[in-house]
Design a protein around this motif. Structure first.
Motif, PDB file in Angstrom:
ATOM      1  N   ALA A 293       0.855  -1.178   0.000  1.00 35.82           N
ATOM      2  CA  ALA A 293       0.000   0.000   0.000  1.00 35.82           C
ATOM      3  C   ALA A 293       0.894   1.230   0.000  1.00 35.82           C
ATOM      4  O   ALA A 293       1.939   1.228   0.669  1.00 35.82           O
ATOM      5  N   TRP A 294       0.527   2.269  -0.727  1.00 34.47           N
ATOM      6  CA  TRP A 294       1.399   3.430  -0.848  1.00 34.47           C
ATOM      7  C   TRP A 294       0.606   4.702  -1.131  1.00 34.47           C
ATOM      8  O   TRP A 294      -0.558   4.660  -1.525  1.00 34.47           O
ATOM      9  N   THR A 295       1.266   5.825  -0.931  1.00 33.77           N
ATOM     10  CA  THR A 295       0.722   7.137  -1.271  1.00 33.77           C
ATOM     11  C   THR A 295       1.889   8.052  -1.613  1.00 33.77           C
ATOM     12  O   THR A 295       3.004   7.863  -1.118  1.00 33.77           O
ATOM     13  N   GLY A 296       1.642   9.019  -2.492  1.00 29.46           N
ATOM     14  CA  GLY A 296       2.697   9.965  -2.850  1.00 29.46           C
ATOM     15  C   GLY A 296       2.714  10.281  -4.333  1.00 29.46           C
ATOM     16  O   GLY A 296       2.008   9.657  -5.140  1.00 29.46           O
ATOM     17  N   ALA A 297       3.536  11.270  -4.693  1.00 26.98           N
ATOM     18  CA  ALA A 297       3.645  11.716  -6.079  1.00 26.98           C
ATOM     19  C   ALA A 297       4.634  10.858  -6.848  1.00 26.98           C
ATOM     20  O   ALA A 297       5.497  10.193  -6.265  1.00 26.98           O
ATOM     21  N   ARG A 298       4.499  10.890  -8.180  1.00 24.71           N
ATOM     22  CA  ARG A 298       5.417  10.191  -9.073  1.00 24.71           C
ATOM     23  C   ARG A 298       6.074  11.197 -10.012  1.00 24.71           C
ATOM     24  O   ARG A 298       5.413  12.124 -10.486  1.00 24.71           O
ATOM     25  N   GLN A 299       7.364  11.004 -10.272  1.00 28.88           N
ATOM     26  CA  GLN A 299       8.070  11.904 -11.175  1.00 28.88           C
ATOM     27  C   GLN A 299       7.523  11.781 -12.594  1.00 28.88           C
ATOM     28  O   GLN A 299       7.201  10.686 -13.057  1.00 28.88           O
ATOM     29  N   LEU A 300       7.440  12.913 -13.285  1.00 26.26           N
ATOM     30  CA  LEU A 300       7.008  12.933 -14.680  1.00 26.26           C
ATOM     31  C   LEU A 300       7.798  14.007 -15.415  1.00 26.26           C
ATOM     32  O   LEU A 300       7.832  15.160 -14.974  1.00 26.26           O
ATOM     33  N   HIS A 301       8.435  13.619 -16.515  1.00 26.10           N
ATOM     34  CA  HIS A 301       9.232  14.535 -17.319  1.00 26.10           C
ATOM     35  C   HIS A 301       8.568  14.770 -18.664  1.00 26.10           C
ATOM     36  O   HIS A 301       7.759  13.961 -19.150  1.00 26.10           O
ATOM     37  N   TRP A 302       8.904  15.873 -19.303  1.00 26.83           N
ATOM     38  CA  TRP A 302       8.462  16.187 -20.653  1.00 26.83           C
ATOM     39  C   TRP A 302       8.839  15.054 -21.612  1.00 26.83           C
ATOM     40  O   TRP A 302       8.080  14.679 -22.498  1.00 26.83           O
TER      41      TRP A 302
ATOM     42  N   GLU B  26       0.712  20.469 -20.700  1.00 23.54           N
ATOM     43  CA  GLU B  26       1.188  20.665 -19.335  1.00 23.54           C
ATOM     44  C   GLU B  26       1.873  19.398 -18.808  1.00 23.54           C
ATOM     45  O   GLU B  26       1.555  18.287 -19.230  1.00 23.54           O
ATOM     46  N   VAL B  27       2.819  19.595 -17.907  1.00 22.36           N
ATOM     47  CA  VAL B  27       3.480  18.487 -17.220  1.00 22.36           C
ATOM     48  C   VAL B  27       3.033  18.525 -15.765  1.00 22.36           C
ATOM     49  O   VAL B  27       3.382  19.433 -15.017  1.00 22.36           O
ATOM     50  N   ASN B  28       2.204  17.552 -15.381  1.00 22.71           N
ATOM     51  CA  ASN B  28       1.641  17.490 -14.037  1.00 22.71           C
ATOM     52  C   ASN B  28       2.108  16.214 -13.350  1.00 22.71           C
ATOM     53  O   ASN B  28       1.821  15.108 -13.816  1.00 22.71           O
ATOM     54  N   GLN B  29       2.840  16.343 -12.249  1.00 20.58           N
ATOM     55  CA  GLN B  29       3.285  15.164 -11.522  1.00 20.58           C
ATOM     56  C   GLN B  29       2.057  14.450 -10.950  1.00 20.58           C
ATOM     57  O   GLN B  29       1.324  15.018 -10.140  1.00 20.58           O
ATOM     58  N   PRO B  30       1.776  13.203 -11.372  1.00 20.36           N
ATOM     59  CA  PRO B  30       0.611  12.480 -10.827  1.00 20.36           C
ATOM     60  C   PRO B  30       0.824  12.159  -9.351  1.00 20.36           C
ATOM     61  O   PRO B  30       1.952  11.909  -8.915  1.00 20.36           O
TER      62      PRO B  30
END
Length: 533
Positions: A323-332, A347-351
């Protein structure tokens, strides 16, 4: 204030990296010569991370014992995802004592492919240089394209005389890729070019009871179409773990500073981690903070964490949960890899995974046979939903979505000549922003492959894939039609140095669209050769 903080983090990463470099100058009394790296030659246009040690032809081995399996199936490894439907390998060269290769292939619609690579050992470094060209006149009007890539990888095993870094492995890389193509889904078919540059280094090793990983990288990706949309990232990370008498502790820091079209995009993370292992059961946990910034300036501080377990039921079965929570890196760069028709202003939005749950069972009775099944449910914010835009491009709308999936994989080796594998993914998705399922998330994907070794010199591959009808719009029931694809290839090693290839792709001449308006080529025949030296 915000940019001062980001500058401070960047300085910290540089200081850490400099510290590793300086550490190599302080030595122990032992004077051990550099370890000779194995000769490894890899072909193709995919990047393959090969650990230290000679890669030999697979042979039958004894079953792993309980402790060995437990160490292999650590919680630090993410459960493997469904293998995507793939094209057959167009060029193949087994690992031998030969240092270099050159290969060429020519297919329908005047589609040439040229690849070359060479491996050398210099002062303890194992170097591998490669490059390639892929071009085509196109299966329909304006579907012509050209691709070019070149790269150099270096591996180094540090002698034991180096303090802390003794025995560690450092892998560095420099790569450039460029491609030019047309947006042929639009009647005007605008031309666009994507250029990518990657420079980085990673080090993995251990000292006393501590294991560590560290790295730094620079990425740059530019999309050109009546203007430029450039994205760049400087990233550094350090991870340290210790293990003693069943207990483990450690932590990691990641600093990723970048920009897209001149707007800041950042991901900063600090995590503390712990593990506990007893007999067949291991628990794992992480907790920390993330600082995230997107191209439309939202984000902020996010609590990140994960808990999980791994249970080795017996030597043939492993059960995991997480089980986890938190943001994930996302690059152009990642967005353009997923969809090369992405709009310049996307747009680049970190999920952010609000909550994710996953459970997996892996059955591995022998070294040649395995069967796995995984259920995963994720509630995610800022999910990047692709929607149609102008001139055959796709904009990105961030949405909140709930995605549930079931993934199954199996592989079976029959005797010494046949290997059969299969993959299945069933996926359900919903959001308040869409009328049905989330666009471009296929509800069902099924693929399988059969490899036959007719002799020591002749091998054939058959790959069959089915993709269910897939939604393309957020507010309508428009779908891409389902499709079935079958690829067949045969390779013949005429001599140890010379090999020939014949490939037939999409032999059913199926109409395939992965992105609305972009119909891929139908039946495609190609032939080629490769020479090792």
């Amino acid at each position: 204030m915000k940019y001062s903080m980001l500058f401070s983090w960047a300085c910290a990463i540089c200081a850490i990296t400099s510290g590793f470099a300086l550490a190599q100058t302080s030595t122990k009394s032992a004077d051990t010569s550099p370890i000779e790296l194995p000769t490894i030659v890899v072909t193709g246009d995919e990047t393959i991370n090969v650990p230290g040690g000679t890669k030999n032809t697979p042979v039958e081995t004894d079953n792993l014992n309980e402790k060995e399996l437990s160490e292999l199936n650590t919680l630090e490894k993410e459960p493997p995802q469904l293998l995507p439907e793939r094209r057959l390998p167009t060029l193949y060269m087994p690992v031998t004592e030969y240092r270099g290769f050159v290969a060429g292939e020519l297919g329908m619609h005047f589609t040439p492919v040229i690849l070359a690579g060479y491996k050398a050992d210099v002062d303890g470094y194992s170097l591998y240089a490669r490059g390639g060209l892929d071009a085509s006149s196109g299966h329909i009007d304006n579907a012509d394209y050209s691709k070019f890539h070149v790269g150099l990888d270096a591996g180094y095993l540090a002698p034991e005389k180096y303090w802390i870094l003794g025995g560690s492995r450092t892998d560095s890389r420099i790569r450039y890729e460029g491609q030019t193509f047309n947006l042929y889904a639009d009647s005007t078919a605008p031309s666009r070019t994507i250029r990518e540059f990657d420079l980085g280094a990673d080090v993995t090793g251990s000292y006393d009871q501590f294991g560590y990983k560290a790295g730094i990288s620079l990425e740059s990706t530019t999309l050109t179409q009546d203007g430029d949309a450039a994205g760049s990232n400087v990233q550094g990370y350090v991870s340290v773990r210790s293990q003693k008498e069943g207990f483990g502790a450690g932590g990691s820091i990641t600093v990723d500073l970048g920009s897209v079209r001149g707007t800041g995009v950042s991901f900063i993370e600090a995590l503390a981690a712990g593990t506990y292992r007893k007999n067949k059961l291991q628990f794992h946990s992480e907790l920390g903070i993330q600082l995230v910034e997107n191209t439309h300036a939202d984000g902020g501080a996010i609590l990140a964490g994960a808990v999980g377990f791994e249970y080795l039921h017996n030597e043939s079965m492993t059960i995991t949960g997480r089980a986890w929570t938190g943001a994930r890196q996302l690059h152009w760069r990642q967005l353009l890899l997923e969809n090369p028709y992405t709009h310049l202003d996307a747009e680049v939005n970190q999920p952010v995974d609000n909550i994710g749950l996953a459970g997996r069972i892996l059955y591995h009775p022998t070294t040649e046979t395995f069967l796995s099944g995984e259920i995963r449910v994720v509630s995610v914010s800022n999910y990047s939903m692709f929607v149609p835009a102008s001139t055959g491009t796709f904009s990105i709308v961030p949405i909140d979505a709930l995605i549930a999936s079931f993934t199954a994989e199996a592989s079976l080796q029959v005797g010494q000549t046949d290997v059969v594998s299969a993959q299945l993914q069933a996926q359900l998705s919903s959001s308040d922003s869409v009328s049905s399922s989330v666009p471009y998330l296929a509800p069902f994907v099924l693929s399988g492959s059969y490899v036959r070794n007719w002799s020591e010199s002749i091998q054939s591959d058959v790959v069959l894939a089915w993709n269910a009808a897939t939604a393309t719009q957020a507010d309508t029931d428009a779908d891409l039609p389902a499709w079935v694809r079958c690829d067949i290839s045969t390779r013949w090693n005429v001599t140890e140095r010379l090999g020939l290839l014949l490939s037939l792709q999409n032999i059913f001449d199926t109409s395939i669209q992965r992105w609305a308006g972009y119909e891929e080529r139908g039946i495609f025949v190609s032939a080629g050769a490769r020479w090792k030296f």
